[in-house]
Design a protein around this motif. Structure first.
Motif, PDB file in Angstrom:
ATOM      1  N   GLY A   1      17.354  12.916  -5.238  1.00  0.00           N
ATOM      2  CA  GLY A   1      17.291  14.005  -6.207  1.00  0.00           C
ATOM      3  C   GLY A   1      16.652  13.530  -7.489  1.00  0.00           C
ATOM      4  O   GLY A   1      16.077  12.444  -7.563  1.00  0.00           O
ATOM      5  N   GLY A   2      16.755  14.346  -8.522  1.00  0.00           N
ATOM      6  CA  GLY A   2      16.168  13.988  -9.801  1.00  0.00           C
ATOM      7  C   GLY A   2      14.928  14.814 -10.102  1.00  0.00           C
ATOM      8  O   GLY A   2      14.482  15.639  -9.285  1.00  0.00           O
ATOM      9  N   PRO A   3      14.338  14.600 -11.275  1.00  0.00           N
ATOM     10  CA  PRO A   3      13.194  15.421 -11.687  1.00  0.00           C
ATOM     11  C   PRO A   3      11.951  15.207 -10.840  1.00  0.00           C
ATOM     12  O   PRO A   3      11.055  16.062 -10.831  1.00  0.00           O
ATOM     13  N   HIS A   4      11.856  14.082 -10.132  1.00  0.00           N
ATOM     14  CA  HIS A   4      10.653  13.790  -9.340  1.00  0.00           C
ATOM     15  C   HIS A   4      10.896  13.916  -7.839  1.00  0.00           C
ATOM     16  O   HIS A   4      10.107  13.416  -7.045  1.00  0.00           O
ATOM     17  N   ASP A   5      11.968  14.614  -7.490  1.00  0.00           N
ATOM     18  CA  ASP A   5      12.304  14.738  -6.071  1.00  0.00           C
ATOM     19  C   ASP A   5      11.198  15.454  -5.297  1.00  0.00           C
ATOM     20  O   ASP A   5      10.856  15.060  -4.177  1.00  0.00           O
ATOM     21  N   LEU A   6      10.619  16.500  -5.872  1.00  0.00           N
ATOM     22  CA  LEU A   6       9.568  17.256  -5.180  1.00  0.00           C
ATOM     23  C   LEU A   6       8.347  16.378  -4.912  1.00  0.00           C
ATOM     24  O   LEU A   6       7.818  16.356  -3.795  1.00  0.00           O
ATOM     25  N   VAL A   7       7.914  15.635  -5.933  1.00  0.00           N
ATOM     26  CA  VAL A   7       6.707  14.815  -5.805  1.00  0.00           C
ATOM     27  C   VAL A   7       6.924  13.667  -4.820  1.00  0.00           C
ATOM     28  O   VAL A   7       6.085  13.411  -3.951  1.00  0.00           O
ATOM     29  N   VAL A   8       8.064  12.997  -4.945  1.00  0.00           N
ATOM     30  CA  VAL A   8       8.292  11.792  -4.138  1.00  0.00           C
ATOM     31  C   VAL A   8       8.754  12.148  -2.735  1.00  0.00           C
ATOM     32  O   VAL A   8       8.127  11.777  -1.728  1.00  0.00           O
ATOM     33  N   ASN A   9       9.874  12.857  -2.629  1.00  0.00           N
ATOM     34  CA  ASN A   9      10.516  13.078  -1.328  1.00  0.00           C
ATOM     35  C   ASN A   9       9.902  14.209  -0.520  1.00  0.00           C
ATOM     36  O   ASN A   9      10.036  14.222   0.712  1.00  0.00           O
ATOM     37  N   GLU A  10       9.264  15.157  -1.177  1.00  0.00           N
ATOM     38  CA  GLU A  10       8.714  16.302  -0.456  1.00  0.00           C
ATOM     39  C   GLU A  10       7.208  16.196  -0.221  1.00  0.00           C
ATOM     40  O   GLU A  10       6.716  16.714   0.791  1.00  0.00           O
ATOM     41  N   LEU A  11       6.497  15.551  -1.135  1.00  0.00           N
ATOM     42  CA  LEU A  11       5.040  15.520  -1.016  1.00  0.00           C
ATOM     43  C   LEU A  11       4.504  14.153  -0.593  1.00  0.00           C
ATOM     44  O   LEU A  11       3.782  14.052   0.407  1.00  0.00           O
TER      45      LEU A  11
ATOM     46  N   PRO B   1       7.408   2.322 -10.344  1.00  0.00           N
ATOM     47  CA  PRO B   1       8.120   1.954  -9.108  1.00  0.00           C
ATOM     48  C   PRO B   1       9.627   2.126  -9.200  1.00  0.00           C
ATOM     49  O   PRO B   1      10.262   2.538  -8.218  1.00  0.00           O
ATOM     50  N   ALA B   2      10.206   1.813 -10.361  1.00  0.00           N
ATOM     51  CA  ALA B   2      11.657   1.960 -10.506  1.00  0.00           C
ATOM     52  C   ALA B   2      12.082   3.416 -10.358  1.00  0.00           C
ATOM     53  O   ALA B   2      13.121   3.721  -9.756  1.00  0.00           O
ATOM     54  N   GLU B   3      11.276   4.326 -10.890  1.00  0.00           N
ATOM     55  CA  GLU B   3      11.595   5.746 -10.787  1.00  0.00           C
ATOM     56  C   GLU B   3      11.464   6.238  -9.346  1.00  0.00           C
ATOM     57  O   GLU B   3      12.260   7.050  -8.876  1.00  0.00           O
TER      58      GLU B   3
ATOM     59  N   ALA C   1       0.825  -1.207   0.000  1.00  0.00           N
ATOM     60  CA  ALA C   1       0.000   0.000   0.000  1.00  0.00           C
ATOM     61  C   ALA C   1       0.861   1.260   0.000  1.00  0.00           C
ATOM     62  O   ALA C   1       0.562   2.227  -0.710  1.00  0.00           O
ATOM     63  N   MET C   2       1.925   1.269   0.779  1.00  0.00           N
ATOM     64  CA  MET C   2       2.815   2.429   0.816  1.00  0.00           C
ATOM     65  C   MET C   2       3.525   2.611  -0.518  1.00  0.00           C
ATOM     66  O   MET C   2       3.709   3.743  -0.995  1.00  0.00           O
ATOM     67  N   GLY C   3       3.924   1.493  -1.148  1.00  0.00           N
ATOM     68  CA  GLY C   3       4.543   1.593  -2.467  1.00  0.00           C
ATOM     69  C   GLY C   3       3.576   2.123  -3.506  1.00  0.00           C
ATOM     70  O   GLY C   3       3.936   2.974  -4.338  1.00  0.00           O
ATOM     71  N   ALA C   4       2.332   1.643  -3.461  1.00  0.00           N
ATOM     72  CA  ALA C   4       1.327   2.132  -4.409  1.00  0.00           C
ATOM     73  C   ALA C   4       1.037   3.607  -4.188  1.00  0.00           C
ATOM     74  O   ALA C   4       0.871   4.374  -5.143  1.00  0.00           O
ATOM     75  N   ALA C   5       1.000   4.031  -2.908  1.00  0.00           N
ATOM     76  CA  ALA C   5       0.733   5.437  -2.616  1.00  0.00           C
ATOM     77  C   ALA C   5       1.865   6.333  -3.119  1.00  0.00           C
ATOM     78  O   ALA C   5       1.630   7.484  -3.505  1.00  0.00           O
ATOM     79  N   ALA C   6       3.097   5.823  -3.136  1.00  0.00           N
ATOM     80  CA  ALA C   6       4.218   6.607  -3.656  1.00  0.00           C
ATOM     81  C   ALA C   6       4.183   6.718  -5.169  1.00  0.00           C
ATOM     82  O   ALA C   6       4.700   7.690  -5.735  1.00  0.00           O
ATOM     83  N   CYS C   7       3.576   5.749  -5.825  1.00  0.00           N
ATOM     84  CA  CYS C   7       3.545   5.746  -7.294  1.00  0.00           C
ATOM     85  C   CYS C   7       2.327   6.467  -7.866  1.00  0.00           C
ATOM     86  O   CYS C   7       2.415   7.100  -8.929  1.00  0.00           O
ATOM     87  N   LEU C   8       1.195   6.347  -7.195  1.00  0.00           N
ATOM     88  CA  LEU C   8      -0.060   6.831  -7.746  1.00  0.00           C
ATOM     89  C   LEU C   8      -0.392   8.235  -7.269  1.00  0.00           C
ATOM     90  O   LEU C   8      -0.011   8.647  -6.181  1.00  0.00           O
ATOM     91  N   GLY C   9      -1.107   8.939  -8.102  1.00  0.00           N
ATOM     92  CA  GLY C   9      -1.520  10.300  -7.822  1.00  0.00           C
ATOM     93  C   GLY C   9      -1.878  10.989  -9.119  1.00  0.00           C
ATOM     94  O   GLY C   9      -2.127  10.340 -10.142  1.00  0.00           O
TER      95      GLY C   9
END
Length: 345
Positions: A62-72, A51-53, A37-45
């Motif tokens: 870091g990377g282009p999705h740092d804001l979405v993944v690590n901050e939000l 999942p690899a990204e 569930a936690m993995g799905a919540a990190a991928c979906l939105g």
């Protein structure tokens, strides 16, 4: 040594541990489901990430999705798991004390006390935003539960009187909140209403940190509680004959449950029905005579993480407060539980 459904472990001659094998299997299954569930919540939105990204972003930071993944997403997911864990534990402790599957921290006034403290702090100008007042919410929840306990004490604590007193105090505190909403300015009322629904939106590490500290500090007490809840499943006279100080044990378990519930409420607002449903779900899965604390905690975390994922994705781009979604699902469950208890009676 093994018996039917139970294994007795003796790591040392003076130490023995009782392991309920079905509970262990259920706990492992809940951990795996929670990870999924936690993995799905990190991928979906609103933005889907493979999942690899997500893993690459978590690993490199870091990377282009740092804001979405690590901050939000990740802080919100961790907070949801922690809040669900605290509510699941609190619900199991309160239901054990009251010996009532319909009881929860909300019933004994924790949520209503936190809400009343919130609106009083806002109306007096003590704080400017509901999101900046977890300490006020915790104090309000603890004060409400203490008031219920004092009013319900009559030469001892009877669970039925405790629950009824909690309902009465909760109604009174709810009236305080409603009066504030009726007389306050529109903007302030909207802020309070959003907080009252319970939401993980806009929350993260700032709220997760204090809750994680409270859970870690509560671990020794929870280990003790895991042993203390067993004799409380019996009637008070039988438990007392076994050497259990019933009133003191009930008080200690209640205080522990209220602290966990109040801290969770301060972090995310009052989220209904998680504390009610998680212990009963865990008990039905494990089939144990008493409410299993570990499985209740895992069930609460799984319920809240899954509910928050649904709240973010069910009506895009609109985001439903997770408290509204849990109440929507929990209401029919409560009616079913009431009907089931009535049929048994």
């Amino acid at each position: 040594m093994t018996t039917t459904g139970v294994t007795v472990l003796r790591p040392r001659p003076t130490i023995s541990l009782v392991l309920h094998r079905r509970s262990a299997v259920v706990a492992v299954a809940l951990v795996l489901l929670l990870a999924v569930a936690m993995g799905a919540a990190a991928c979906l939105g609103q933005t889907y990430l493979p999942p690899a990204e997500v893993w690459r972003t978590l690993r490199t930071g870091g990377g282009p999705h740092d804001l979405v993944v690590n901050e939000l997403r990740v802080p919100r997911i961790v907070l949801g798991a922690l809040v669900g864990t605290a509510l699941g534990l609190a619900g199991a402790l309160v239901q054990t004390v009251t010996r009532n599957p319909l009881a929860s921290p909300d019933v004994i006034g924790v949520g209503h006390g936190a809400a009343a403290a919130t609106v009083l702090a806002l109306s007096t100008g003590l704080v400017a935003s509901p999101g900046a007042m977890p300490v006020v919410s915790v104090v309000g929840g603890l004060a409400a539960a203490a008031l219920v306990y004092v009013l319900a004490w009559r030469h001892g604590m009877r669970p039925s009187r405790f629950v009824l007193t909690g309902v009465g105090v909760g109604v009174a505190l709810s009236a305080v909140v409603q009066l504030y909403l009726a007389d306050s300015e529109l903007e302030a009322a909207e802020q309070v209403k959003l907080w009252l629904t319970g939401s993980l939106n806009g929350r993260g590490w700032e709220q997760a940190g204090p809750l994680a500290v409270v859970l870690l500090l509560s671990l020794p007490a929870l280990v003790w509680a895991g042993r203390a809840v067993r004799p409380l499943g019996l009637d008070a006279d039988t438990a007392a004959s076994l050497g259990v100080r019933v009133d003191r044990t009930r008080l200690a378990l209640t205080v522990l449950g209220v602290v966990l519930a109040a801290t969770a409420t301060g972090a995310a607002g009052p989220i209904g029905f998680v504390a009610l449903t998680a212990p009963q779900l865990a008990r039905r899965l494990t089939r144990t005579p008493q409410l299993p604390l570990l499985c209740s905690a895992l069930a609460g975390a799984l319920i809240l993480v899954t509910a928050d994922l649904a709240a973010r994705t069910v009506l895009p781009p609109l985001e439903v407060p997770v408290g509204a979604l849990t109440s929507l699902v929990g209401g029919p469950y409560l009616l079913w539980l009431l009907g089931r208890n009535k049929a048994r009676g």
